[in-house]
Design an enzyme around this catalytic site. Structure first.
Site, short mmCIF file in Angstrom:
data_model
loop_
_atom_site.label_atom_id
_atom_site.label_comp_id
_atom_site.label_asym_id
_atom_site.label_seq_id
_atom_site.Cartn_x
_atom_site.Cartn_y
_atom_site.Cartn_z
N HIS A 175 3.30 11.05 6.06
CA HIS A 175 2.59 10.89 7.32
C HIS A 175 3.51 10.31 8.38
O HIS A 175 4.01 9.19 8.22
CB HIS A 175 1.37 9.96 7.15
CG HIS A 175 0.29 10.58 6.33
ND1 HIS A 175 -0.69 9.85 5.70
CD2 HIS A 175 0.03 11.90 6.07
CE1 HIS A 175 -1.51 10.69 5.07
NE2 HIS A 175 -1.10 11.93 5.28
N GLU A 208 -3.11 13.48 0.04
CA GLU A 208 -4.43 13.07 0.52
C GLU A 208 -5.20 14.33 0.93
O GLU A 208 -6.27 14.61 0.41
CB GLU A 208 -4.27 12.09 1.67
CG GLU A 208 -3.56 10.83 1.22
CD GLU A 208 -4.00 9.59 1.99
OE1 GLU A 208 -3.71 9.52 3.19
OE2 GLU A 208 -4.64 8.71 1.37
N HIS A 233 2.17 8.93 0.65
CA HIS A 233 1.10 8.78 -0.34
C HIS A 233 1.48 9.59 -1.57
O HIS A 233 2.00 10.69 -1.44
CB HIS A 233 -0.23 9.29 0.23
CG HIS A 233 -0.66 8.56 1.46
ND1 HIS A 233 -1.49 7.47 1.44
CD2 HIS A 233 -0.33 8.76 2.77
CE1 HIS A 233 -1.68 7.03 2.68
NE2 HIS A 233 -0.98 7.80 3.50
N HIS A 249 5.24 6.97 6.58
CA HIS A 249 4.97 6.42 5.26
C HIS A 249 4.52 7.54 4.33
O HIS A 249 4.33 8.68 4.78
CB HIS A 249 3.89 5.32 5.36
CG HIS A 249 2.59 5.87 5.81
ND1 HIS A 249 2.20 5.89 7.13
CD2 HIS A 249 1.57 6.47 5.14
CE1 HIS A 249 1.02 6.46 7.24
NE2 HIS A 249 0.62 6.83 6.04
N THR A 297 -6.57 7.12 6.94
CA THR A 297 -7.01 7.28 5.55
C THR A 297 -7.05 5.95 4.80
O THR A 297 -7.26 5.91 3.60
CB THR A 297 -6.10 8.25 4.79
OG1 THR A 297 -4.79 7.67 4.71
CG2 THR A 297 -6.03 9.60 5.46
N HIS A 313 0.83 -1.21 0.00
CA HIS A 313 0.00 0.00 0.00
C HIS A 313 0.86 1.26 0.00
O HIS A 313 0.44 2.31 -0.44
CB HIS A 313 -0.91 0.04 1.23
CG HIS A 313 -1.73 -1.18 1.40
ND1 HIS A 313 -2.64 -1.60 0.47
CD2 HIS A 313 -1.78 -2.10 2.40
CE1 HIS A 313 -3.21 -2.72 0.88
NE2 HIS A 313 -2.70 -3.04 2.04
O1 1SD Z 1 -2.37 4.61 5.59
C1 1SD Z 1 -1.86 4.44 6.88
C2 1SD Z 1 -1.76 2.97 7.15
O2 1SD Z 1 -0.78 2.41 6.29
C3 1SD Z 1 -1.36 2.72 8.53
O3 1SD Z 1 -0.05 3.15 8.68
C4 1SD Z 1 -2.26 3.48 9.44
C5 1SD Z 1 -1.79 3.33 10.85
O4 1SD Z 1 -1.86 2.01 11.18
O5 1SD Z 1 -2.28 4.85 9.12
C6 1SD Z 1 -2.76 5.12 7.88
S1 1SD Z 1 -2.78 6.88 7.68
O6 1SD Z 1 -4.05 7.39 8.16
O7 1SD Z 1 -1.66 7.46 8.39
N1 1SD Z 1 -2.68 7.20 6.16
ZN ZN Z 2 -1.00 7.88 5.48
#
Ligand code: 1SD
Ligand code: ZN
Length: 258
Positions: free
Chosen positions: A119, A106, A96, A94, A201, A65
């Site tokens: 993020h 996002e 996006h 991570h 998200t 992802h």
């Molecule tokens: O998309 C992430 C997801 O990969 C995971 O890291 C989650 C936390 O467990 O967070 C979302 S996000 O809302 O930070 N995009």
């Molecule tokens: Zn995220």
């Protein structure tokens, strides 16, 4: 998760709610931040700790992802102050992105998309660990940074990019010793930000996140952004992995006045 999710077709964002009921809730993320609608408020200063310490050992993983960085050894960065009560500990970071430089973020500002969004996910330390924190409405905070495509390379990302090419395959991991401090990933101005209450998200879309969206962008070259688009996902190349904006409903977006 019992079922996987994606960003296209019948596993895409419009279908998440069928399996993950939180995804059709009323406090979802991301959102469009309209400058004319924000409420200006003076928050106490945000406090970052261990942001400038080299990370002893980190793991990078392509989970299909996104690419996720976790700290395996060494001091965890933490954040407090601003809209937060108590201290939040680093869980992971991570990204996006989109299929070209015109989309990918996002959260949007005045309906404007950015090519990449970082993020940094933190959990409230009083809940002991990430999983417990993820069951409380104030359990998580995400420090979110928008990127801008520029001509020159951002050398603060060299080390990360070097590792990123090693995790292009689905499920691939890389272990790195003596990694750069998290401070290298972000911008210096931590006073100019927006904050609102929202969700993860991605499924399960839990409404447990205090979002802090910084206003200043991080510069990155087109080629540096392009490296993210080379990752493989569960359905071929992971060209894009951003969720579309969600309705604000009764929520208020605050802008810190510094
Ligand atoms: O998309 C992430 C997801 O990969 C995971 O890291 C989650 C936390 O467990 O967070 C979302 S996000 O809302 O930070 N995009
Ligand atoms: Zn995220």
């Amino acid at each position: 998760y019992t079922q996987d999710f994606g960003y296209d077709g019948t596993s895409g964002p419009n279908f998440w709610g069928k399996t993950f009921h939180n995804c059709v809730g009323k406090h979802q993320s991301p959102i469009d931040i309209e400058l004319t609608d924000v409420k200006v408020k003076k928050f106490p200063p945000l406090k970052f700790e261990n942001f400038d310490m080299a990370l002893e050992k980190v793991i990078l993983k392509n989970n299909g992802h996104t690419v996720v960085l976790t700290v395996a050894e060494g001091q965890l960065p933490s954040v407090s102050g601003g809209p937060l009560e108590g201290t939040y500990l680093f869980a992971q970071l991570h990204f996006h992105w989109g299929k070209n430089d015109l989309e990918g973020s996002e959260n949007l500002i005045n309906n404007h998309s950015f090519p990449l969004e970082l993020h940094m996910v933190f959990y409230k330390s009083s809940y002991n660990d990430f999983l417990h924190a993820a069951n409380h409405s104030d359990g998580l905070t995400v420090l979110s940074y928008l990127f801008e495509a520029v001509e020159s390379e951002n050398h603060r990302y060299d080390k990360f990019e070097e590792e990123l090419v090693k995790v292009q395959n689905l499920g691939a991991t890389a272990e790195v010793h003596d990694f750069v401090p998290v401070q290298q990933f972000i911008i210096d101005d931590k006073d100019a930000y927006f904050t609102y209450l929202g969700s993860l998200t991605t499924p399960p879309c839990s409404e447990v996140v205090i979002w802090i969206e910084f206003r200043q962008t991080v510069p990155l070259s087109h080629d540096q952004i392009q490296t993210f688009r080379q990752l493989s996902g569960t359905h071929g190349r992971l060209e894009h992995n951003f969720r579309p904006i969600q309705p604000l409903f009764d929520r208020v977006i605050y802008m810190n006045s510094g």
